[in-house]
Design an enzyme around this catalytic site. Structure first.
Site, mmCIF file in Angstrom:
data_model
loop_
_atom_site.group_PDB
_atom_site.id
_atom_site.type_symbol
_atom_site.label_atom_id
_atom_site.label_comp_id
_atom_site.label_asym_id
_atom_site.label_seq_id
_atom_site.Cartn_x
_atom_site.Cartn_y
_atom_site.Cartn_z
ATOM 1 N N TYR A 7 1.386 -4.787 12.914
ATOM 2 C CA TYR A 7 0.440 -4.184 12.639
ATOM 3 C C TYR A 7 -0.235 -3.262 13.629
ATOM 4 O O TYR A 7 -0.858 -3.856 14.721
ATOM 5 C CB TYR A 7 -0.381 -4.899 11.672
ATOM 6 C CG TYR A 7 -1.571 -4.209 10.766
ATOM 7 C CD1 TYR A 7 -0.894 -3.232 9.907
ATOM 8 C CD2 TYR A 7 -3.007 -4.450 10.849
ATOM 9 C CE1 TYR A 7 -1.788 -2.241 9.113
ATOM 10 C CE2 TYR A 7 -4.014 -3.696 10.186
ATOM 11 C CZ TYR A 7 -3.339 -2.591 8.989
ATOM 12 O OH TYR A 7 -4.089 -2.021 8.389
ATOM 13 N N ARG A 15 -3.222 -1.588 13.296
ATOM 14 C CA ARG A 15 -4.843 -1.711 13.426
ATOM 15 C C ARG A 15 -5.401 -3.004 14.038
ATOM 16 O O ARG A 15 -5.531 -3.838 12.978
ATOM 17 C CB ARG A 15 -5.469 -1.070 12.239
ATOM 18 C CG ARG A 15 -5.019 0.409 11.877
ATOM 19 C CD ARG A 15 -5.921 0.959 10.503
ATOM 20 N NE ARG A 15 -5.542 2.327 10.432
ATOM 21 C CZ ARG A 15 -4.408 2.571 9.515
ATOM 22 N NH1 ARG A 15 -3.548 1.798 9.250
ATOM 23 N NH2 ARG A 15 -4.212 3.835 9.545
ATOM 24 N N ASP A 17 -2.673 -4.695 3.448
ATOM 25 C CA ASP A 17 -2.905 -5.001 4.821
ATOM 26 C C ASP A 17 -3.860 -6.038 4.934
ATOM 27 O O ASP A 17 -4.580 -6.200 4.447
ATOM 28 C CB ASP A 17 -3.281 -3.778 5.539
ATOM 29 C CG ASP A 17 -2.276 -2.521 5.638
ATOM 30 O OD1 ASP A 17 -1.015 -2.912 5.558
ATOM 31 O OD2 ASP A 17 -2.585 -1.354 5.861
ATOM 32 N N HIS A 29 -4.970 -10.532 13.878
ATOM 33 C CA HIS A 29 -3.589 -9.959 13.991
ATOM 34 C C HIS A 29 -3.344 -10.266 15.503
ATOM 35 O O HIS A 29 -4.075 -10.685 16.411
ATOM 36 C CB HIS A 29 -3.748 -8.398 14.012
ATOM 37 C CG HIS A 29 -3.838 -7.890 12.442
ATOM 38 N ND1 HIS A 29 -4.980 -7.071 12.224
ATOM 39 C CD2 HIS A 29 -3.622 -8.599 11.386
ATOM 40 C CE1 HIS A 29 -4.987 -6.888 11.033
ATOM 41 N NE2 HIS A 29 -4.416 -7.698 10.375
ATOM 42 N N ASP A 64 -6.697 -6.585 6.807
ATOM 43 C CA ASP A 64 -7.689 -6.081 7.446
ATOM 44 C C ASP A 64 -8.926 -5.967 6.096
ATOM 45 O O ASP A 64 -8.630 -6.087 4.972
ATOM 46 C CB ASP A 64 -7.650 -5.024 8.258
ATOM 47 C CG ASP A 64 -7.008 -3.896 7.834
ATOM 48 O OD1 ASP A 64 -7.102 -3.922 6.273
ATOM 49 O OD2 ASP A 64 -6.565 -2.863 8.034
ATOM 50 N N GLU A 67 0.854 -1.149 0.083
ATOM 51 C CA GLU A 67 -0.082 0.017 0.255
ATOM 52 C C GLU A 67 0.815 1.124 -0.038
ATOM 53 O O GLU A 67 0.464 2.152 -0.623
ATOM 54 C CB GLU A 67 -0.897 0.100 1.231
ATOM 55 C CG GLU A 67 -2.163 -0.857 0.931
ATOM 56 C CD GLU A 67 -3.164 -0.966 2.212
ATOM 57 O OE1 GLU A 67 -3.363 0.118 2.610
ATOM 58 O OE2 GLU A 67 -3.259 -1.986 2.832
#
Length: 940
Positions: free
Chosen positions: A334, A336, A104, A381, A106, A18
């Site tokens: 990570y 989040r 990512d 995660h 998510d 990203e």
């Protein structure tokens, strides 16, 4: 979907992540057969306006970007600023054998990966590569073990995006029409704003209560030391068996909530203290209990934001920006995540550091396991922790500034989570005696001693309340036993007043949203950023204060869109979105009920939705926004203050008003936009109305005969002339009235006609230089100055505008132009030493207003901040947010338009066919050039 053996032996692979920073880090962990590129976030989204919608779509689709009549089909467009990046990705894809989508792990990242597939349309094998930390081992493991794209996660994210688009694009225009242009509504931002407004309403309605109690200092009569003090301080608990009222016993109306409680006023408290002055006291009871405190769970997104706010002074947005950098550069996992779980590798690393840094005595026999407490936690995660199978200590990272401080916080919390409990004892001592008039008074004192600090050696959690006692705080009481005699060294009467509920801080608002199960941890930082940027909320210190504008917005939403800002309804929507993600509900029927209001019992509810009881809640958004006639714009923006005074929120800001416009006795006055709503009392409103406002007639200009008035304008006070009614206001013969801003030293109620005429005479021609260039004296935004062509020179005093001579002006221009100020002004306020840069922080007066600086970073004060009230902590927070943003990006100047003859540069990498074609073209051009040159030579 595993990599092919042929590729593994020597093919080329394209890995798309990203961010460019992440791409750079990952590239270092992969071999020469890998090309790592960044999508730079989303490459495709719903259109931001009708102009971006393809021509084949008409009507509501062009407005919404969603075809609500055909199963809510979204219309995706490649973002204008991403088209060049998409071309680059397609070119890179043309020369590889496999594609790895490494966005990512998510819902957002899964959606980006899906959009990349849809846009790039790869003809090579595609793999979904996931990891939660950027280390060499993690990246190589992710390459070896890719997975399939999770379409359920994509569907859930798409539903969420469509829902937010419908909500925002349907409700926001209502705010534009009924409150003010440029406002926005959102599924979570509007609810977050309502929370802040409701807290302010509680503060406005709050009525303080006064109460008194006694504090006694009692001596044991023996010498003491740090481990066994000689005296203790205790507070009056009961009188004749009746408990003495404390703050918690009063309601928000200032009245006692329960009966049979003794409410002492000042007179009674002082009398009781006097009657106890010569009383003999003794220990009535000593109660000792074991104290035990377990470590806090490792960080997840919201707890990291809360602790960074408490301990480091970071806003939620700054915390996530710094954490993003730490993650992308391989320092933390990570950031989040809803999870508090640690992998076996991480637990082993943490336990190893406990033994190494604190000793085996601090290591529990078994690893600690933390169960998730977040409902519908959807991220697979770990908790946020230092990356790798061996944690780098903060000193080993080489980090500095905000990144060092946040990494240290994460590292300490992670290591502490695998340490032993803190243990000790808590003690309560009751002390009694009889007053001179026969009343029985009992005092109470509490203490705590920690015999083994355990995890507290590494980390102690902060608190939202600055007056709260932290877990590692000890209160040692003397060693006393029941029956011991004590003497009263001092008994004092203490007055207190109950306080209104504290305003939310970023940390406490995040906590409140999470406890109400509204929104997602990954979005809280952007939500708070949005309500600050929109002017719904501003900061005073660390407190979030709602603006008067937000009162009008929330008032409208509550009265006419009540369900959309209902807390339980918003949380229920979050549940439904999670059910869609798990495949337990279908997106299209759900969206139909929300938008069209098909209601309970609809055939399209489906078996998966049956029995949820949400049919009567989901529905009717379209119907709600259609009937706008019922919304009285004036009524929803008006709030009673008292004594016939109304606060109104107008298009140009808030104001107070008494009486109707154009009626006799009508009064109106602007309200400072940075005034906290709970500070607008009736008395203060009367003060505002008593101040001069409106138009002040100064007299008649003896030259033009026009009336001269002074006015309060949106950008400050000014003077102007009133032109005759028949003066043309448009067209080539239009005449504009002379207007001039007041000097800072002037005020509306003291400016004179003479002052006004002098101001309107500006700019004044001072004269011309030797070359005939005119020099003028002008009053500008930043003060008085001279102007000669494009060369401007500041003047030190406003009066110089009218008195400076040509000779004096030429003397100023004869001096070299000052870059910056000739003499630095002293700081407006000193705040202390910044914990990051370790340099003194001061408040200075700048070109755009006051700002805080440590000599390296400058941050302008925000709405609600004032030089007088700003605290050191607020100053450090502003600097931290500015550092997190990084240096301002310079806008690249556009190159001048090239002539049509100029050819577009070819891509650096070409296929063999393109190279051959280019070679042929070049050869043909060279031959033609030679032929032309030969002909020219012959002609000569």
């Amino acid at each position: 979907m595993s990599p092919t053996s042929e590729t593994a032996q020597g093919g080329r692979r394209l890995v798309i992540v990203e961010s460019p920073a992440k791409a750079k880090t990952i590239k270092g962990y992969l071999g020469p057969g890998y090309v790592v590129e960044a999508s730079v976030g989303h490459i495709r989204d719903l259109p931001s306006g009708a102009a971006e919608v393809p021509e084949k779509y008409t009507g509501e689709v062009r407005r919404l970007g969603v075809d609500v009549e055909h199963d809510f089909q979204p219309i995706y467009v490649v973002n204008a600023d991403k088209k060049a990046q998409v071309r680059k990705l397609k070119e890179q894809l043309a020369g590889v054998d496999e594609l790895f989508l490494a966005t990512d792990e998510d819902r957002e990242g899964e959606a980006i990966a899906w959009h990349l597939l849809e846009v790039l349309k790869p003809k090579v094998p595609v793999h979904r590569m996931v990891f939660h930390e950027i280390t060499k081992d993690a990246i190589q493991e992710a390459v070896r073990n890719p997975r399939e794209l999770n379409k359920r996660m994509v569907d859930a994210q798409e539903t969420r995006r469509i829902l937010d688009r419908l909500y925002g694009y349907e409700v926001s225009p209502v705010l534009w029409k009924k409150v003010m242009r440029g406002l926005s509504a959102g599924r979570v931002q509007s609810v977050a704003t309502r929370l802040v407004v409701e807290r302010e309403r509680e503060r406005i309605a709050f009525r303080s209560a006064e109460y008194w109690d006694l504090t006694g200092t009692f001596a044991t009569g023996r010498a003491g030391d740090s481990s066994d003090p000689s005296s203790l301080v205790a507070r009056l608990n009961t009188v004749d068996g009746k408990r003495v009222a404390q703050g918690r016993d009063f309601g928000s109306d200032g009245q006692l909530k329960t009966a049979n409680i003794l409410h002492l006023d000042e007179e009674k408290a002082r009398a009781l203290a006097a009657s106890l002055a010569d009383t003999s006291f003794s220990v009535r009871s000593v109660e000792s209990k074991p104290y035990r405190r377990s470590p806090y769970a490792p960080f997840r997104t919201t707890t990291l934001q809360q602790e960074a706010s408490r301990k480091l002074g970071f806003g939620a947005k700054a915390t996530m920006q710094v954490a993003q950098k730490l993650y992308e550069n391989g320092f933390i996992t990570y950031m989040r995540t809803d999870s508090t779980t640690l992998s076996d590798t991480a637990v082993a690393a943490a336990r190893a550091q406990v033994t190494q840094l604190y000793g085996a005595d601090y290591l529990p026999e078994k690893p600690r396991v933390y169960a998730g407490k977040v409902k519908n936690a959807q991220e697979a995660h770990e908790a946020i922790r230092p990356s790798g199978d061996r944690f780098r200590t903060p000193a080993e990272t080489g980090l500095t500034g905000d990144q060092f401080r946040l990494y240290e916080l994460i590292w300490k919390r992670t290591v502490a989570s695998q340490m032993k409990d803190a243990t000790g004892n808590s003690v309560t001592v009751k002390i009694g005696g009889r007053s001179a008039d026969g009343r029985d008074a009992e005092f109470s004192a509490s203490g705590k001693t920690i015999t083994f600090h355990g995890f507290m050696k590494a980390y102690v959690e902060g608190a939202d309340d600055p007056n709260a006692e932290l877990d590692d705080r000890e209160r040692r009481l003397p060693q006393v036993a029941e029956g011991d005699a004590l003497s009263a060294e001092e008994i004092t009467a203490d007055g207190h007043a109950t306080k209104p509920p504290a305003r939310y801080t970023e940390a406490s608002l995040v906590k409140e949203l999470e406890e109400r199960e509204i929104g997602r941890p990954s979005t809280y930082a952007s939500i708070i950023g949005t309500i600050l940027d929109r002017g719904y909320v501003f900061k005073k210190g660390t407190a979030l204060v709602p603006s008067f504008l937000s009162f009008a917005v929330v008032n409208l939403l509550e009265k006419h869109f009540g369900r959309l800002v209902d807390y339980s309804f918003t949380a229920k929507m979050e549940d439904d979105l999670d059910r869609i993600a798990r495949g337990e509900a279908q997106a299209v029927p759900w969206l139909k009920r929300f938008y069209f209001g098909e209601g309970e019992g609809s055939a399209e509810r489906g078996a998966a939705d049956a029995g949820n009881g949400d049919g009567d809640h989901l529905g009717g958004l379209k119907e709600l926004v259609t009937d706008l006639g019922a919304i009285d714009a004036r009524e929803i923006s008006s709030f009673p203050v008292g004594d016939g005074i109304m606060l109104r929120v107008g298009r140009y800001g808030p104001y107070v008003e008494r009486g109707e416009k154009d009626a006799e006795g009508h009064q109106r006055a602007d309200v400072p936009e940075d005034l906290a709503p709970d500070e607008l009392t009736t008395a203060y409103a009367e003060e505002l109305l008593a101040k001069p406002s409106g138009d002040f007639e100064l007299g008649t200009d003896p030259v033009s005969g026009n009336q001269i008035v002074a006015k309060a304008g949106r950008y400050g006070p000014y003077v102007t002339e009133i032109l005759p009614e028949d003066t043309p206001k448009t067209g080539k013969n239009a005449v504009k009235p002379r207007t001039a801003s007041l000097f800072k030293s002037m005020a509306l109620d003291t400016v004179t006609l003479e002052d006004a005429l002098k101001l309107m005479s500006l700019p004044r021609v001072v004269g011309a230089d030797a070359e005939g260039v005119e020099i003028t004296a002008q009053n500008g935004r930043y003060g008085p100055y001279l102007k000669k062509g494009t060369d401007s020179r500041s003047l030190t005093e406003e009066e110089q505008l009218f008195t400076i001579t040509l000779e004096e002006a030429l003397a100023i221009y004869a001096q070299p132009k000052q870059r910056g100020r000739a003499a630095a002004k002293p700081p407006l306020k000193e705040l202390g030493t910044d914990p990051v840069s370790e340099k003194p922080v001061v408040v200075k007066d700048g070109r755009f207003g006051p700002y805080v600086t440590d000599g390296e970073t400058n941050a302008t004060l925000r709405t609600g901040d004032s030089v007088e009230d700003i605290t050191p902590e607020r100053g450090y927070e502003l600097l931290a947010e500015k550092r997190a943003k990084g240096p301002a990006k310079k806008t690249a100047k556009k190159a001048p338009a090239k002539k049509t003859a100029a050819k577009k540069a070819a891509p650096a990498k070409k296929t063999a066919a393109k190279k051959t074609a280019a070679k042929k073209t070049t050869t043909a051009k060279t031959a033609a050039a030679k032929k032309t040159a030969a002909a020219k030579k012959t002609a000569e």
